[in-house]
Write a protein that holds these residues in place. Structure first.
Motif, PDB file in Angstrom:
ATOM      1  N   ALA A   1      21.894 -45.281 -13.350  1.00 41.29           N
ATOM      2  CA  ALA A   1      22.539 -44.466 -14.320  1.00 41.29           C
ATOM      3  C   ALA A   1      23.607 -43.396 -13.638  1.00 41.29           C
ATOM      4  O   ALA A   1      23.423 -43.071 -12.702  1.00 41.29           O
ATOM      5  N   PRO A   2      24.373 -42.996 -14.489  1.00 40.81           N
ATOM      6  CA  PRO A   2      25.475 -42.069 -14.110  1.00 40.81           C
ATOM      7  C   PRO A   2      24.692 -40.601 -13.780  1.00 40.81           C
ATOM      8  O   PRO A   2      25.311 -39.943 -12.938  1.00 40.81           O
ATOM      9  N   GLU A   3      23.503 -40.325 -14.293  1.00 40.06           N
ATOM     10  CA  GLU A   3      22.895 -39.051 -13.824  1.00 40.06           C
ATOM     11  C   GLU A   3      21.525 -39.331 -13.840  1.00 40.06           C
ATOM     12  O   GLU A   3      20.965 -40.293 -14.274  1.00 40.06           O
ATOM     13  N   PRO A   4      20.689 -38.165 -13.346  1.00 46.07           N
ATOM     14  CA  PRO A   4      19.432 -38.338 -13.245  1.00 46.07           C
ATOM     15  C   PRO A   4      18.507 -38.303 -14.318  1.00 46.07           C
ATOM     16  O   PRO A   4      19.087 -38.038 -15.331  1.00 46.07           O
ATOM     17  N   PRO A   5      17.458 -39.062 -14.271  1.00 45.69           N
ATOM     18  CA  PRO A   5      16.809 -39.778 -13.163  1.00 45.69           C
ATOM     19  C   PRO A   5      17.879 -41.043 -13.054  1.00 45.69           C
ATOM     20  O   PRO A   5      18.253 -41.459 -13.994  1.00 45.69           O
ATOM     21  N   ILE A   6      18.262 -41.342 -11.619  1.00 43.54           N
ATOM     22  CA  ILE A   6      19.001 -42.493 -11.542  1.00 43.54           C
ATOM     23  C   ILE A   6      18.392 -43.833 -11.958  1.00 43.54           C
ATOM     24  O   ILE A   6      19.301 -44.565 -12.696  1.00 43.54           O
ATOM     25  N   TYR A   7      17.396 -44.193 -11.802  1.00 46.16           N
ATOM     26  CA  TYR A   7      16.690 -45.465 -12.641  1.00 46.16           C
ATOM     27  C   TYR A   7      15.764 -45.113 -13.422  1.00 46.16           C
ATOM     28  O   TYR A   7      15.014 -44.085 -13.408  1.00 46.16           O
ATOM     29  N   ARG A   8      15.805 -45.537 -14.604  1.00 42.52           N
ATOM     30  CA  ARG A   8      15.159 -45.450 -15.677  1.00 42.52           C
ATOM     31  C   ARG A   8      14.488 -46.733 -16.436  1.00 42.52           C
ATOM     32  O   ARG A   8      14.979 -47.715 -16.179  1.00 42.52           O
ATOM     33  N   GLY A   9      13.244 -46.538 -16.894  1.00 46.78           N
ATOM     34  CA  GLY A   9      12.936 -47.663 -17.869  1.00 46.78           C
ATOM     35  C   GLY A   9      11.929 -47.161 -18.918  1.00 46.78           C
ATOM     36  O   GLY A   9      11.606 -46.014 -19.137  1.00 46.78           O
ATOM     37  N   VAL A  10      11.746 -48.113 -19.679  1.00 43.27           N
ATOM     38  CA  VAL A  10      11.212 -47.836 -21.103  1.00 43.27           C
ATOM     39  C   VAL A  10      10.008 -48.858 -21.204  1.00 43.27           C
ATOM     40  O   VAL A  10      10.289 -50.223 -21.197  1.00 43.27           O
ATOM     41  N   CYS A  11       8.593 -48.498 -21.495  1.00 44.27           N
ATOM     42  CA  CYS A  11       7.646 -49.371 -21.618  1.00 44.27           C
ATOM     43  C   CYS A  11       8.082 -50.330 -22.854  1.00 44.27           C
ATOM     44  O   CYS A  11       7.924 -49.825 -24.085  1.00 44.27           O
ATOM     45  N   MET A  12       7.580 -51.723 -22.815  1.00 39.39           N
ATOM     46  CA  MET A  12       8.136 -52.518 -24.031  1.00 39.39           C
ATOM     47  C   MET A  12       6.756 -52.551 -24.924  1.00 39.39           C
ATOM     48  O   MET A  12       6.833 -52.985 -25.989  1.00 39.39           O
ATOM     49  N   GLY A  13       5.766 -51.815 -24.393  1.00 39.03           N
ATOM     50  CA  GLY A  13       4.393 -51.801 -25.214  1.00 39.03           C
ATOM     51  C   GLY A  13       4.438 -50.846 -26.110  1.00 39.03           C
ATOM     52  O   GLY A  13       3.941 -50.806 -27.231  1.00 39.03           O
ATOM     53  N   CYS A  14       4.671 -49.527 -25.508  1.00 34.11           N
ATOM     54  CA  CYS A  14       4.620 -48.441 -26.320  1.00 34.11           C
ATOM     55  C   CYS A  14       6.046 -47.660 -26.705  1.00 34.11           C
ATOM     56  O   CYS A  14       5.959 -46.683 -27.512  1.00 34.11           O
ATOM     57  N   GLY A  15       7.029 -47.860 -25.928  1.00 36.80           N
ATOM     58  CA  GLY A  15       8.246 -47.389 -26.122  1.00 36.80           C
ATOM     59  C   GLY A  15       8.575 -46.251 -25.461  1.00 36.80           C
ATOM     60  O   GLY A  15       9.626 -45.317 -25.606  1.00 36.80           O
ATOM     61  N   GLN A  16       7.542 -45.634 -24.677  1.00 33.40           N
ATOM     62  CA  GLN A  16       7.794 -44.282 -23.982  1.00 33.40           C
ATOM     63  C   GLN A  16       8.434 -44.551 -22.630  1.00 33.40           C
ATOM     64  O   GLN A  16       8.380 -45.911 -22.217  1.00 33.40           O
ATOM     65  N   PRO A  17       9.033 -43.590 -22.212  1.00 33.47           N
ATOM     66  CA  PRO A  17       9.845 -43.669 -20.836  1.00 33.47           C
ATOM     67  C   PRO A  17       8.828 -44.132 -19.746  1.00 33.47           C
ATOM     68  O   PRO A  17       7.588 -43.298 -19.691  1.00 33.47           O
ATOM     69  N   ILE A  18       9.236 -44.920 -18.866  1.00 33.32           N
ATOM     70  CA  ILE A  18       8.343 -45.151 -17.776  1.00 33.32           C
ATOM     71  C   ILE A  18       8.493 -43.921 -16.648  1.00 33.32           C
ATOM     72  O   ILE A  18       9.621 -43.528 -16.296  1.00 33.32           O
ATOM     73  N   THR A  19       7.563 -43.299 -16.207  1.00 31.40           N
ATOM     74  CA  THR A  19       7.608 -42.212 -15.182  1.00 31.40           C
ATOM     75  C   THR A  19       7.088 -42.469 -13.941  1.00 31.40           C
ATOM     76  O   THR A  19       7.254 -41.838 -13.044  1.00 31.40           O
ATOM     77  N   ASP A  20       6.547 -43.736 -13.797  1.00 32.89           N
ATOM     78  CA  ASP A  20       6.163 -44.169 -12.431  1.00 32.89           C
ATOM     79  C   ASP A  20       6.754 -45.425 -12.283  1.00 32.89           C
ATOM     80  O   ASP A  20       6.415 -46.529 -12.617  1.00 32.89           O
ATOM     81  N   LEU A  21       8.007 -45.318 -11.668  1.00 31.04           N
ATOM     82  CA  LEU A  21       9.051 -46.426 -11.116  1.00 31.04           C
ATOM     83  C   LEU A  21       9.262 -46.427  -9.525  1.00 31.04           C
ATOM     84  O   LEU A  21       9.920 -45.246  -9.165  1.00 31.04           O
ATOM     85  N   VAL A  22       8.690 -47.268  -8.768  1.00 32.17           N
ATOM     86  CA  VAL A  22       9.174 -47.270  -7.374  1.00 32.17           C
ATOM     87  C   VAL A  22       9.727 -48.560  -6.931  1.00 32.17           C
ATOM     88  O   VAL A  22       9.736 -49.643  -7.490  1.00 32.17           O
ATOM     89  N   PRO A  23      10.626 -48.500  -5.874  1.00 38.11           N
ATOM     90  CA  PRO A  23      11.199 -49.572  -5.511  1.00 38.11           C
ATOM     91  C   PRO A  23      10.272 -50.642  -4.615  1.00 38.11           C
ATOM     92  O   PRO A  23       9.069 -50.288  -4.266  1.00 38.11           O
ATOM     93  N   VAL A  24      10.684 -51.853  -5.000  1.00 39.20           N
ATOM     94  CA  VAL A  24       9.947 -53.147  -4.279  1.00 39.20           C
ATOM     95  C   VAL A  24      10.071 -52.963  -2.868  1.00 39.20           C
ATOM     96  O   VAL A  24      11.265 -53.017  -2.516  1.00 39.20           O
ATOM     97  N   ARG A  25       9.124 -53.138  -1.982  1.00 38.65           N
ATOM     98  CA  ARG A  25       9.230 -53.056  -0.659  1.00 38.65           C
ATOM     99  C   ARG A  25       9.425 -54.655  -0.276  1.00 38.65           C
ATOM    100  O   ARG A  25       8.313 -55.350  -0.357  1.00 38.65           O
TER     101      ARG A  25
END
Length: 63
Positions: A38-62
Motif C-alpha cells: 500500500a502507499p502508506e503504513p501499514p504497508i501490507y494489510r489484510g481483512v479477515c473474510m470471516g468477520c471483516g476485521q483488519p488482520i493485525t497478525d500478518l507475517v512474511p512466508v519464509r
C-alpha cells in the motif's frame, strides 16, 4: 491489467494472516496469501473474510 512503463508493478509479498478477533471462527487459524504493498503504513494489510476485521497478525512466508 498490465503495468505501463510509467506505472510500476505493485510489489507483492507472500504472507501468513491470522485473525485475532475472539468471536471469529477463523481466530488463530493461519491463512497464506499474496498481499500487495500500500502507499502508506501499514504497508501490507489484510481483512479477515470471516468477520471483516483488519488482520493485525500478518507475517512474511519464509521460503
Amino acid at each position: 491489467m498490465e503495468a505501463t512503463e510509467e506505472e510500476a508493478m505493485p510489489h507483492s509479498q507472500r504472507m501468513i494472516a491470522i485473525c485475532r478477533t475472539a468471536a471469529c471462527a477463523a481466530n488463530g487459524i493461519p491463512y497464506p496469501g499474496t498481499y500487495y504493498a500500500a502507499p502508506e503504513p501499514p504497508i501490507y494489510r489484510g481483512v479477515c473474510m470471516g468477520c471483516g476485521q483488519p488482520i493485525t497478525d500478518l507475517v512474511p512466508v519464509r521460503e
